[in-house]
Design a protein around this motif. Structure first.
Motif, PDB file in Angstrom:
ATOM      1  N   GLN A  27      13.737 -55.423   4.703  1.00 41.71           N
ATOM      2  CA  GLN A  27      14.583 -56.606   4.812  1.00 41.71           C
ATOM      3  C   GLN A  27      14.390 -57.246   6.181  1.00 41.71           C
ATOM      4  OE1 GLN A  27      16.606 -57.345   2.001  1.00 41.71           O
ATOM      5  NE2 GLN A  27      15.503 -55.599   1.142  1.00 41.71           N
ATOM      6  N   LYS A  28      14.841 -58.482   6.268  1.00 43.37           N
ATOM      7  CA  LYS A  28      14.664 -59.219   7.523  1.00 43.37           C
ATOM      8  C   LYS A  28      15.321 -58.471   8.690  1.00 43.37           C
ATOM      9  CE  LYS A  28      15.262 -63.781   9.477  1.00 43.37           C
ATOM     10  NZ  LYS A  28      16.211 -64.855   9.594  1.00 43.37           N
ATOM     11  N   GLY A  29      14.585 -58.344   9.763  1.00 43.40           N
ATOM     12  CA  GLY A  29      15.151 -57.771  10.981  1.00 43.40           C
ATOM     13  C   GLY A  29      15.221 -56.259  11.000  1.00 43.40           C
ATOM     14  N   GLU A  30      14.738 -55.620   9.973  1.00 43.70           N
ATOM     15  CA  GLU A  30      14.886 -54.174   9.868  1.00 43.70           C
ATOM     16  C   GLU A  30      13.828 -53.435  10.680  1.00 43.70           C
ATOM     17  OE1 GLU A  30      16.750 -52.117   5.929  1.00 43.70           O
ATOM     18  OE2 GLU A  30      14.892 -53.193   5.753  1.00 43.70           O
ATOM     19  N   THR A  31      14.229 -52.321  11.280  1.00 43.69           N
ATOM     20  CA  THR A  31      13.264 -51.472  11.977  1.00 43.69           C
ATOM     21  C   THR A  31      13.034 -50.217  11.145  1.00 43.69           C
ATOM     22  OG1 THR A  31      14.926 -50.183  13.150  1.00 43.69           O
ATOM     23  CG2 THR A  31      14.176 -52.237  14.199  1.00 43.69           C
ATOM     24  N   GLN A  65       5.906 -51.132  14.717  1.00 46.58           N
ATOM     25  CA  GLN A  65       6.404 -52.206  15.588  1.00 46.58           C
ATOM     26  C   GLN A  65       6.357 -53.557  14.876  1.00 46.58           C
ATOM     27  OE1 GLN A  65       7.525 -51.163  18.394  1.00 46.58           O
ATOM     28  NE2 GLN A  65       6.185 -49.704  19.383  1.00 46.58           N
ATOM     29  N   ARG A  66       5.617 -53.611  13.805  1.00 49.36           N
ATOM     30  CA  ARG A  66       5.442 -54.910  13.148  1.00 49.36           C
ATOM     31  C   ARG A  66       5.746 -54.838  11.657  1.00 49.36           C
ATOM     32  NH1 ARG A  66       2.553 -58.495  16.395  1.00 49.36           N
ATOM     33  NH2 ARG A  66       1.836 -57.489  18.301  1.00 49.36           N
ATOM     34  N   LEU A  67       6.994 -54.555  11.382  1.00 46.25           N
ATOM     35  CA  LEU A  67       7.409 -54.586   9.987  1.00 46.25           C
ATOM     36  C   LEU A  67       7.761 -56.017   9.633  1.00 46.25           C
ATOM     37  CD1 LEU A  67       9.746 -51.506   9.554  1.00 46.25           C
ATOM     38  CD2 LEU A  67       7.378 -51.768   8.861  1.00 46.25           C
ATOM     39  N   ILE A 109      21.116 -54.624  18.583  1.00 46.85           N
ATOM     40  CA  ILE A 109      21.001 -55.545  17.446  1.00 46.85           C
ATOM     41  C   ILE A 109      20.800 -54.790  16.156  1.00 46.85           C
ATOM     42  CG2 ILE A 109      20.221 -57.553  18.715  1.00 46.85           C
ATOM     43  CD1 ILE A 109      17.333 -56.625  17.789  1.00 46.85           C
ATOM     44  N   LEU A 110      21.414 -53.626  16.110  1.00 46.70           N
ATOM     45  CA  LEU A 110      21.292 -52.857  14.863  1.00 46.70           C
ATOM     46  C   LEU A 110      22.171 -53.427  13.763  1.00 46.70           C
ATOM     47  CD1 LEU A 110      20.994 -49.146  15.981  1.00 46.70           C
ATOM     48  CD2 LEU A 110      19.338 -50.523  14.769  1.00 46.70           C
ATOM     49  N   CYS A 111      22.795 -54.578  14.069  1.00 47.61           N
ATOM     50  CA  CYS A 111      23.762 -55.096  13.115  1.00 47.61           C
ATOM     51  C   CYS A 111      23.151 -56.171  12.240  1.00 47.61           C
ATOM     52  CB  CYS A 111      24.959 -55.648  13.867  1.00 47.61           C
ATOM     53  SG  CYS A 111      24.478 -56.820  15.122  1.00 47.61           S
ATOM     54  N   THR A 112      21.882 -56.151  12.032  1.00 42.09           N
ATOM     55  CA  THR A 112      21.275 -57.158  11.181  1.00 42.09           C
ATOM     56  C   THR A 112      21.702 -56.968   9.741  1.00 42.09           C
ATOM     57  OG1 THR A 112      19.406 -55.703  11.175  1.00 42.09           O
ATOM     58  CG2 THR A 112      19.255 -57.644  12.562  1.00 42.09           C
ATOM     59  N   LEU A 113      21.629 -58.032   8.995  1.00 40.84           N
ATOM     60  CA  LEU A 113      22.098 -57.955   7.611  1.00 40.84           C
ATOM     61  C   LEU A 113      21.104 -57.209   6.741  1.00 40.84           C
ATOM     62  CD1 LEU A 113      23.442 -61.543   7.091  1.00 40.84           C
ATOM     63  CD2 LEU A 113      24.752 -59.443   7.302  1.00 40.84           C
ATOM     64  N   LEU A 114      21.564 -56.095   6.265  1.00 41.78           N
ATOM     65  CA  LEU A 114      20.682 -55.270   5.457  1.00 41.78           C
ATOM     66  C   LEU A 114      21.390 -54.926   4.176  1.00 41.78           C
ATOM     67  CD1 LEU A 114      19.725 -52.870   8.308  1.00 41.78           C
ATOM     68  CD2 LEU A 114      18.372 -54.749   7.451  1.00 41.78           C
ATOM     69  N   TYR A 115      20.615 -54.507   3.231  1.00 43.25           N
ATOM     70  CA  TYR A 115      21.213 -54.072   1.991  1.00 43.25           C
ATOM     71  C   TYR A 115      20.970 -52.595   1.780  1.00 43.25           C
ATOM     72  CZ  TYR A 115      22.496 -58.735   1.112  1.00 43.25           C
ATOM     73  OH  TYR A 115      23.075 -59.952   1.226  1.00 43.25           O
ATOM     74  N   ASN A 116      21.953 -51.966   1.253  1.00 42.93           N
ATOM     75  CA  ASN A 116      21.901 -50.524   1.150  1.00 42.93           C
ATOM     76  C   ASN A 116      21.088 -50.054  -0.039  1.00 42.93           C
ATOM     77  OD1 ASN A 116      22.711 -47.798   1.493  1.00 42.93           O
ATOM     78  ND2 ASN A 116      24.024 -48.127  -0.286  1.00 42.93           N
ATOM     79  N   ILE A 150      15.531 -48.092   8.597  1.00 44.45           N
ATOM     80  CA  ILE A 150      15.174 -47.761   7.219  1.00 44.45           C
ATOM     81  C   ILE A 150      15.237 -46.248   7.029  1.00 44.45           C
ATOM     82  CG2 ILE A 150      13.329 -47.840   5.503  1.00 44.45           C
ATOM     83  CD1 ILE A 150      12.419 -50.474   6.922  1.00 44.45           C
ATOM     84  N   ALA A 151      14.710 -45.518   8.020  1.00 48.01           N
ATOM     85  CA  ALA A 151      14.744 -44.061   7.922  1.00 48.01           C
ATOM     86  C   ALA A 151      16.180 -43.588   7.789  1.00 48.01           C
ATOM     87  CB  ALA A 151      14.085 -43.437   9.163  1.00 48.01           C
ATOM     88  N   LYS A 152      17.059 -44.195   8.603  1.00 53.67           N
ATOM     89  CA  LYS A 152      18.467 -43.823   8.558  1.00 53.67           C
ATOM     90  C   LYS A 152      19.062 -44.119   7.189  1.00 53.67           C
ATOM     91  CE  LYS A 152      21.432 -43.884  12.522  1.00 53.67           C
ATOM     92  NZ  LYS A 152      22.200 -44.646  13.497  1.00 53.67           N
TER      93      LYS A 152
END
Ligand code: ZN
Length: 347
Positions: free
Chosen positions: A33-37, A62-64, A15-22, A41-43
């Protein structure tokens, strides 16, 4: 009920395909952002989970929560190809011997809604053809939230950046030469054979072989091991027993053997403890929701499944896709995975 709750934590790679912004360039802070790990973020910030954790000692990885503001480490650290190499922003610590040279933060970009290859190429002074080649794209359709490489991937030789703390044995040989269709040799098994064979006299009573995809464009056993330990708290390390590379961070079709296989430990790849006890997990690097499985990975998977069956001739190991066995709905290993063709060969 517990299984369902646990399921949310499993197969995070799917599920690394969550909607994120660069956020392409490092900034002083970063809003989750929602769903981000933390790993994502590190990547996207070209840093490491460890550096982020150090810069934000009060956060629980574990709880962002969406809206959480993270302090970003002051200097960029190596890119995802060397993500597992512990790196810190501390000036006093000498760089690890195996560290690859730091690259600019813009090695990866996270695709935003409305992005096109042409737009990203223009913004980064690159050609569309290069972007397609580096990201194994055939068309120009992009999926928002996915990561796009802005540099050539490392050569398809395995990344020999093992740190002393790594539980994974270095791969002894470079990836095999291209397969000859008529050959009956074990092209993909051979380089990893000693490692695959190592526990053959003490095998668990495995009943299933389950195939996953990583849901990412790159990665290798070491990266997944780091991710599973650091952000999923898996003390046994990488959830899978085997990883089959796609030429990004390990060879195309290269089989990497995880520590759970050496130790014949249960997997951590299914949303059921009972199934993890009896299911060998194989992860194909790649996102087969958007990309097609390549011929070398296909051949390697078939070879590995057939070889594992030979190792355990009495067990009649059944082959399943993750989505066929999981207790929680999942698309893994991706809707483009050639399910019926592979089943035809392996059933
Ligand atoms: Zn999966």
């Amino acid at each position: 009920m517990r299984k369902i709750l646990r399921a949310g934590f499993l197969c995070i790679l799917c599920i690394l395909c969550t909607l994120l912004y660069n956020h392409n360039l490092p900034a002083a802070s970063y809003t989750v952002q929602k769903g981000e790990t933390l790993y994502q973020i590190a990547k996207s910030q070209s840093t490491s989970v460890e550096a982020l954790t150090k810069a934000n000692p009060t956060i629980n990885p574990q709880r962002l929560h969406p809206g959480d503001v993270l302090r970003l480490p002051s200097s960029p650290t190596p890119t995802p190809t060397s993500a597992p190499t512990p790196s810190t922003p501390a000036k006093t610590s000498p760089p690890p011997i195996t560290q690859t040279k730091p690259t600019t933060p813009a090695e990866w970009v996270r695709i935003k809604k409305g992005d096109s290859l042409a737009k990203i190429a223009r913004e980064n002074n690159l050609s569309i053809a290069d972007l397609q080649r580096w990201n194994r794209l055939s068309g120009d359709s992009l999926r928002s939230g996915a990561l796009l490489r802005l540099r050539p991937p490392p050569s398809s030789t395995p990344t020999q950046t093992n740190t002393p703390s790594s539980p994974l044995k270095p791969h002894p040989t470079p990836p095999p030469s291209p397969p000859k269709p008529s050959s009956r040799e074990l092209i993909f098994i051979e380089p990893a054979r000693a490692q695959i064979d190592a526990p053959k006299d003490r095998l668990r009573d495995w009943e299933y072989i389950v195939v996953h995809h990583s849901g990412t464009s790159g990665g290798n056993a070491k990266i997944f091991d780091y991710f599973h330990r650091q952000t999923r708290g898996m003390e046994n390390g990488m959830a899978y027993h085997f990883v089959i590379g796609n030429g990004s961070d390990s060879g195309d079709g290269q089989i990497e053997v995880g520590s759970r296989w050496f130790q014949q430990k249960q997997g951590g790849h299914l949303a059921s403890e009972a199934l993890n006890e009896i299911a060998i997990g194989i992860c194909l690097v790649g996102d087969f929701s958007t990309h097609r499985l390549g011929p070398r990975q296909t051949a390697s998977l078939i070879e590995l499944v057939q070889y594992l069956r030979k190792l355990q001739p009495d067990s009649k190991l059944k082959f399943r896709l993750h989505r066929e066995i999981n207790t929680k709905p999942t698309e893994c290993p991706g809707k483009l995975f050639p399910s019926s063709a592979i089943h035809e060969i392996l059933d």
